[in-house]
Motif scaffolding. Structure first.
Motif, PDB file in Angstrom:
ATOM      1  N   VAL A   1       0.818  -1.211   0.000  1.00 41.51           N
ATOM      2  CA  VAL A   1       0.000   0.000   0.000  1.00 41.51           C
ATOM      3  C   VAL A   1       0.858   1.270   0.000  1.00 41.51           C
ATOM      4  O   VAL A   1       0.368   2.354  -0.327  1.00 41.51           O
ATOM      5  CB  VAL A   1      -0.962  -0.007   1.216  1.00 41.51           C
ATOM      6  N   LEU A   2       2.147   1.137   0.339  1.00 43.55           N
ATOM      7  CA  LEU A   2       3.023   2.302   0.321  1.00 43.55           C
ATOM      8  C   LEU A   2       3.130   2.920  -1.071  1.00 43.55           C
ATOM      9  O   LEU A   2       3.404   4.111  -1.208  1.00 43.55           O
ATOM     10  CB  LEU A   2       4.417   1.930   0.833  1.00 43.55           C
ATOM     11  N   HIS A   3       2.898   2.102  -2.107  1.00 42.07           N
ATOM     12  CA  HIS A   3       2.933   2.647  -3.457  1.00 42.07           C
ATOM     13  C   HIS A   3       1.846   3.699  -3.657  1.00 42.07           C
ATOM     14  O   HIS A   3       1.980   4.591  -4.504  1.00 42.07           O
ATOM     15  CB  HIS A   3       2.751   1.538  -4.494  1.00 42.07           C
ATOM     16  N   GLN A   4       0.762   3.595  -2.896  1.00 43.33           N
ATOM     17  CA  GLN A   4      -0.323   4.559  -3.016  1.00 43.33           C
ATOM     18  C   GLN A   4      -0.326   5.595  -1.893  1.00 43.33           C
ATOM     19  O   GLN A   4      -0.746   6.733  -2.094  1.00 43.33           O
ATOM     20  CB  GLN A   4      -1.683   3.850  -3.002  1.00 43.33           C
ATOM     21  N   THR A   5       0.143   5.226  -0.704  1.00 44.07           N
ATOM     22  CA  THR A   5      -0.017   6.118   0.446  1.00 44.07           C
ATOM     23  C   THR A   5       1.216   6.945   0.767  1.00 44.07           C
ATOM     24  O   THR A   5       1.102   7.939   1.483  1.00 44.07           O
ATOM     25  CB  THR A   5      -0.390   5.325   1.707  1.00 44.07           C
TER      26      THR A   5
END
Length: 258
Positions: free
Chosen positions: A245-249
């Protein structure tokens, strides 16, 4: 934002090795321009303000907490906050209710000057992918080998994060949590590389609203439960989702969406 040079007194938690091996002392990836640790802190706080993660009038943690939360020395944190105040991005107030606050109207030009470049986006995405690979590996083996004392400590850390009132407090416990998962795997070589990747990626993390960080802590709680059950499949899936999810957040996703 580029990779920060290391100031004296920093890097106490960095992996053992020469200065060139430090995630702060050298480039994360080839071709990334080096900047000072102070400018890296300036950029991280300014970016959080630009993205609305830190709101006008919001009080920042004291410089000691900022230093711990951003993994820099107290001197670096103090210099960075002083510089941001000189730029009008933050204001400092004295007295009983004093401290450092986000300016009501931070100068747009000053914020733009501290923006992150495209090269950093690519570097961060690659770091996220690298961490994802190591995270799944160490979690797999931690589910098989974590000791009772390690699991108890992990649970204590989730409680600390749940009780945290600032992003600086949360970040310290979060870093400790993930490093302990790596140690619990019992894999010496991969764990060392995992810890190094964590340090490199954390050098880019921004202050986030504590409410959002508390939501992320739910993953930590679920992970500890899976580790206790020695449920490898569930534990790895939780870790995969938590990192992916770090790719988005992380801030590069937020910026690209604007």
């Amino acid at each position: 934002m580029s990779v920060p040079d290391q100031d004296p007194g920093e890097g106490k938690n960095a992996p053992a090795g020469g200065a060139d091996e430090s995630p702060i002392g050298g480039p994360v990836l080839a071709g990334i321009e080096r900047i000072t640790a102070m400018d890296a802190v300036r950029t991280r706080i300014a970016m959080a303000i630009s993205l609305g993660l830190l709101q006008p009038g919001e009080r920042l943690p004291d410089q000691h907490e900022v230093a711990l939360g951003l993994s820099v020395s107290a001197i670096t944190a103090r210099r960075a906050l002083t510089s941001l105040a000189e730029d009008g991005i933050v204001v400092r107030r004295r007295g009983r209710h004093g401290g450092t606050f986000v300016a009501d109207h931070p100068p747009a030009q000053a914020l733009r000057a501290l923006a992150v470049g495209p090269a950093d986006f690519a570097a961060i995405h690659q770091l996220v992918d690298r961490r994802l690979m190591f995270e799944c590996t160490v979690t797999h083996f931690a589910a098989l080998t974590a000791t009772g004392s390690q699991l108890a400590e992990l649970e204590e850390l989730t409680a600390t994060m749940a009780a945290s009132t600032t992003w600086a407090e949360y970040h310290q416990a979060d870093e400790h949590f993930h490093r302990l998962v790596g140690t619990a795997s019992g894999l010496d070589g991969p764990t060392e590389q995992y810890h190094r990747t964590l340090a490199e990626l954390y050098a880019y993390f921004l202050p986030y609203p504590i409410t959002e960080l508390h939501v992320a802590n739910a993953d930590h709680v679920e992970l500890v439960a899976a580790l206790r059950e020695k449920d490898v499949v569930t534990a790895v899936d939780i870790s995969r989702r938590h990192v992916q999810v770090l790719h988005q957040t992380m801030f590069m996703g937020l910026i690209e969406a604007t």
